[in-house]
Structures are given as structure tokens and as C-alpha cells.
Design an enzyme around this catalytic site. Structure first.
Site, PDB file in Angstrom:
ATOM      1  CD  GLN A  71     -31.905  33.683  24.082  1.00 43.55           C
ATOM      2  OE1 GLN A  71     -32.423  32.850  24.791  1.00 43.55           O
ATOM      3  NE2 GLN A  71     -31.324  34.767  24.558  1.00 43.55           N
ATOM      4  CG  ASP A 221     -34.254  29.723  21.380  1.00 43.98           C
ATOM      5  OD1 ASP A 221     -33.865  30.530  22.249  1.00 43.98           O
ATOM      6  OD2 ASP A 221     -33.536  28.797  20.943  1.00 43.98           O
TER       7      ASP A 221
END
Length: 461
Positions: A71, A221
Site C-alpha cells: 500500500q 496487500d
């Protein structure tokens, strides 16, 4: 048998799993490393993806593919789609000052929590854009488009620049509650409006590769890990990877003005309140390195020391910290005496210190209304016997440890299978071999940790 592929483009590596779309059984996999650092050339992600796919035997027979990525990373593209500078990754803390500035400029943490569900910290893309505008104005001026790591890979695969709710919610300029970008916040940070990826729905297809493989929207993720685990309401995952995360699936968006809980969206249309620490498995890596042992011996040493390590406490802010927001902090050891100056005591303190940081995150989720029916322990450090056996005594709850797996990549594969099926909900793949661990809570561990932690937090930033 229809096959789907899932990609986990993480900080350290790219992992690819290829699975049966109906059962989730992994039929083959591949992996390739990423360079170290807090900056990365996105071309390296693309090269690692190609290498990981090749190691997995290629995409022959694969009907759909999903990409999950780390991220927050800031990828800046010029008008021709060329990368302007190395991407700043989530763990790059140079924008800590920008985070403080932006928080104040909007009117404080409460205003940010209301606007985006989260209070910006150095990890967030919005703070990195402010840093870029302030420190590299020429690069900022050339930036036509801003995207995230998973967006970049999906674009390279399909030619279409898209994202999803989950990853967009970590930028600092997209609102989970409003389900929309906040261009006013982007302008406040960057001075203008660069183009942004289109936000697709959870089960939409972004496009196809040149070989005809369907590519799903992709996600961040943590959102992919929730899909891979099949998390439902009442489940809380504690993930011990490079970073530590504690997250839960919720039907309602979170808005924590303290900044401890990031009010992310998930990859199903729901929400994913999350607490992230910068220091998790790396704490055990550092302890093993200091003691000159491998991880198996570190685990044995930790289990040979008593609970609480006779008062030895490690506050593991080894690379600064995100929660609490102390980007410039360092680790500290408290209660060091002749009697606690042993490898076993240090090993135990390292395991307990890492877990105490995550236990604080669990408390923060509960304070935001999260229901905790069970705790799932995942990530590389969850393979440690010491971590598994000590976790219930620190977290204060029994823990469930699913079998070792690449849950981010598997979650990306779940999303690909979902996009392929057109079903209203994602498939749920069963994973046999779940282990259960229980232990009596030892409140003194967290009490001593809190005392040491609060000494650090009482110092001026």
C-alpha cells in the site's frame, strides 16, 4: 480445471501463486526478489513479476489474474506514462513533517478522520506528494498521473490505469465513507490535480493481457490478505511480516481521530479498519543478528526464559514507528540488570515487545467497535514456535494459526476467481491444518511494556 493466478508485489519480493479456481488448491508458484530500500524503480517490480511468473511455469491455462501490492507507494508518471522518479514506498518516513503540516492545515486529526477515515502519517501517499512538491518541484511539475504499486502493475498488464476501493483508501485522498476521491485534499497537498486511476468495483475486470488473461481490479496487500484468509465480521488478523498489521472486516467505516486506526475499505465492498506498525518480523531478525543465532535458536532461547523476561522490556521502534506516530524514534531496552543480561532474556523481550505493539493495535480496534471472536496469526514471524506460544499470553486471547501460506497472493487469486465467476460474493477456499494455541494471559507483560512505551511517548516529537 480453470486456473487463476494471484500476485503479491510486496516490499521485499514478488510472489505468484497459480490455483484451481474452484478449490483454491495451489498447483504451482514462483518468486523473485525486489531491491532493498525505501525507494524503488517500478521497472524492478515489473521485471520481478515476469521472473516470478516464469518460475511459476508461466500463465498457460490461467484464465484470470489478480495483483495485490504494498500500500501507499507513490508512483509518478509523466504525460507519456514514463516513471519520473523512484517510487517512495510506505516505509519511507521522509514525509513525516509533511504529514504534520497537512494534519494541521485541514483543521486537525478529527477533520482528517471525518474526511478520509484516517489521519495521515508518513506512510500515506498524500504526504509523499506534499514532500515531492516541496523538495523536488521539477519532478512534481512533470507529474501528470499518480498511482499505487498495484495500479502500476495492472496498467503494465492491461494498458488500463485502474485501482480498487481498498488500495485507494490508503492514499489519503479517497474517502471510504463517500466512496469517492477527495480532489480538494489532493490539491491541498500537491497544489493541483494530477490524473488518478479509475476506482473499479470489487469483482470488476480491469482488462486482459496480450495473451488474453483476464485481470481483476487488484487491491492492497492487507485487503488481499483478508480475502485469502476468508475473514468475516468478528475475525481479527494479526499479521507479522516486514510491518505488523492488525485488521478486521467491518460493515461500517471507521474514523479514529487518534490516528491509531486507519479506516480503510476492504476488497469486497465492506471496510477494513487497520492498525499498522513498522516493526514486526524485523524485530526478531535484529534480535537473532545481535545474538548470532538463527530463528530456530532464537525461538528456543525465548521459550527458555520466564514470561515477562524478569522485567526486561524491549520497545522495538527500530525503524521509527507508524503507530504510535514516532517516525524518528529508536528502539530502547528497559530493565537491564545483571540477572537479565542473558541471550534468553533478550530473545524473550524481543518476542514480547513485538507482540505488545500489536496488542496495542488490537485494543485500538476494539475501541473503534471491532468485534473479536477469534484472532488469526499470520505472516512470516507466525512460523516461530515462540511467537505462537507467547502470543495468547500477550494478546489476552486464544489464537488461531492457519497453515503457512502466501495469503496476500492467494487473496489476489481469490479476487481473480471472483471476477471470473461473476458471483455476488468471493469464493471461500478451505485451508486444512489450522492450529489453535491458548495460554493464560499475563497482564504484567503489557503493563511493564506500557510503562516503557509511555516514557518514549512523553518526550517531545
Amino acid at each position: 480445471m480453470a486456473l487463476v493466478a494471484g500476485v503479491d508485489s510486496s516490499t521485499q519480493s514478488c510472489k505468484v501463486v497459480i490455483a484451481d479456481a474452484d478449490s483454491g488448491r495451489i498447483v504451482r508458484s514462483g518468486r523473485a526478489p525486489h531491491p532493498d530500500g525505501t525507494e524503488a524503480d517500478p521497472a524492478d517490480w515489473w521485471a520481478a513479476l515476469q521472473a516470478a511468473i516464469a518460475e511459476a511455469g508461466g500463465l498457460d491455462g490461467v484464465a484470470a489474474l489478480g495483483v495485490a501490492g504494498q500500500q501507499h507507494g507513490m508512483v509518478c508518471l509523466d504525460e507519456d506514462g514514463r516513471v519520473i522518479r523512484p517510487a517512495l514506498l510506505w516505509n519511507d518516513t521522509r514525509s513525516a513533517g509533511a504529514a504534520r503540516e497537512l494534519t494541521a492545515e485541514l483543521g486537525g486529526p478529527q477533520a482528517w478522520a471525518k474526511a478520509t477515515g484516517s489521519v495521515p502519517v508518513a506512510s500515506f501517499t498524500v504526504t509523499k506528494l506534499r514532500w515531492l512538491a516541496d523538495h523536488e518541484p521539477d519532478a512534481a511539475a512533470r507529474t501528470a498521473t499518480v498511482c499505487l504499486p498495484h495500479d502500476y502493475l495492472t496498467w503494465r498488464l492491461t494498458g488500463r490505469l485502474v485501482t480498487d476501493r481498498g488500495d485507494a483508501s490508503g492514499t489519503g485522498y479517497w474517502s471510504p465513507a463517500e466512496n469517492a476521491y477527495r480532489p480538494d485534499l489532493l490539491r491541498m497537498a500537491f497544489g493541483r490535480d494530477p490524473a488518478l486511476p479509475e476506482v473499479l468495483g470489487p469483482a470488476e475486470i480491469a482488462g486482459r493481457t496480450a495473451e488474453g488473461v483476464a485481470v481483476s481490479a487488484g487491491t492492497g496487500d492487507n485487503m488481499a490478505a483478508a480475502l485469502g484468509l476468508g475473514l468475516g465480521e468478528g475475525d481479527v488478523a494479526v499479521s507479522l511480516g516486514t510491518s505488523g498489521t492488525v485488521f478486521a472486516v467491518s460493515a461500517e467505516p471507521a474514523a479514529d481521530a487518534t490516528g491509531a486506526v486507519a479506516g480503510f475499505a476492504d476488497a469486497t465492498g465492506r471496510y477494513l479498519p487497520l492498525v499498522c506498525t513498522l516493526n514486526a518480523a524485523r524485530v526478531l531478525d535484529a534480535a537473532a543478528r545481535m545474538l548470532g543465532v538463527d530463528h530456530a535458536e532464537l525461538s528456543r532461547l525465548a521459550l527458555s526464559a520466564p514470561p515477562g523476561a524478569d522485567g526486561l522490556v524491549l520497545v522495538p521502534y527500530l525503524e521509527g514507528e507508524r503507530t504510535p506516530d514516532r517516525p524518528d524514534a529508536t528502539g530502547s531496552l528497559h530493565g537491564l540488570r545483571l540477572s537479565t543480561s542473558t541471550p534468553a532474556h533478550l530473545a524473550r523481550a524481543a518476542v514480547e515487545g513485538m507482540l505488545c505493539g500489536l496488542a496495542d493495535g488490537l485494543d485500538a480496534l476494539v475501541a473503534q467497535g471491532a468485534r473479536v471472536d477469534r484472532v488469526l496469526l499470520i505472516g512470516g514471524a507466525s512460523r516461530s514456535e515462540a511467537v505462537r506460544r507467547i502470543a495468547p499470553s500477550v494478546l489476552g486471547r486464544p489464537v488461531v494459526v492457519p497453515p503457512a501460506g502466501e495469503y496476500v497472493a492467494e487473496g489476489a487469486a481469490v479476487q481473480a476467481a471472483w471476477a471470473l465467476s461473476g458471483a455476488p460474493e468471493p469464493p471461500r477456499w478451505e485451508r486444512p491444518g489450522v492450529a489453535h494455541h491458548e495460554a493464560e494471559p499475563v497482564p504484567a507483560i503489557r503493563e511493564r511494556y506500557a510503562e516503557a512505551r509511555d516514557r518514549i511517548l512523553s518526550r517531545p516529537v
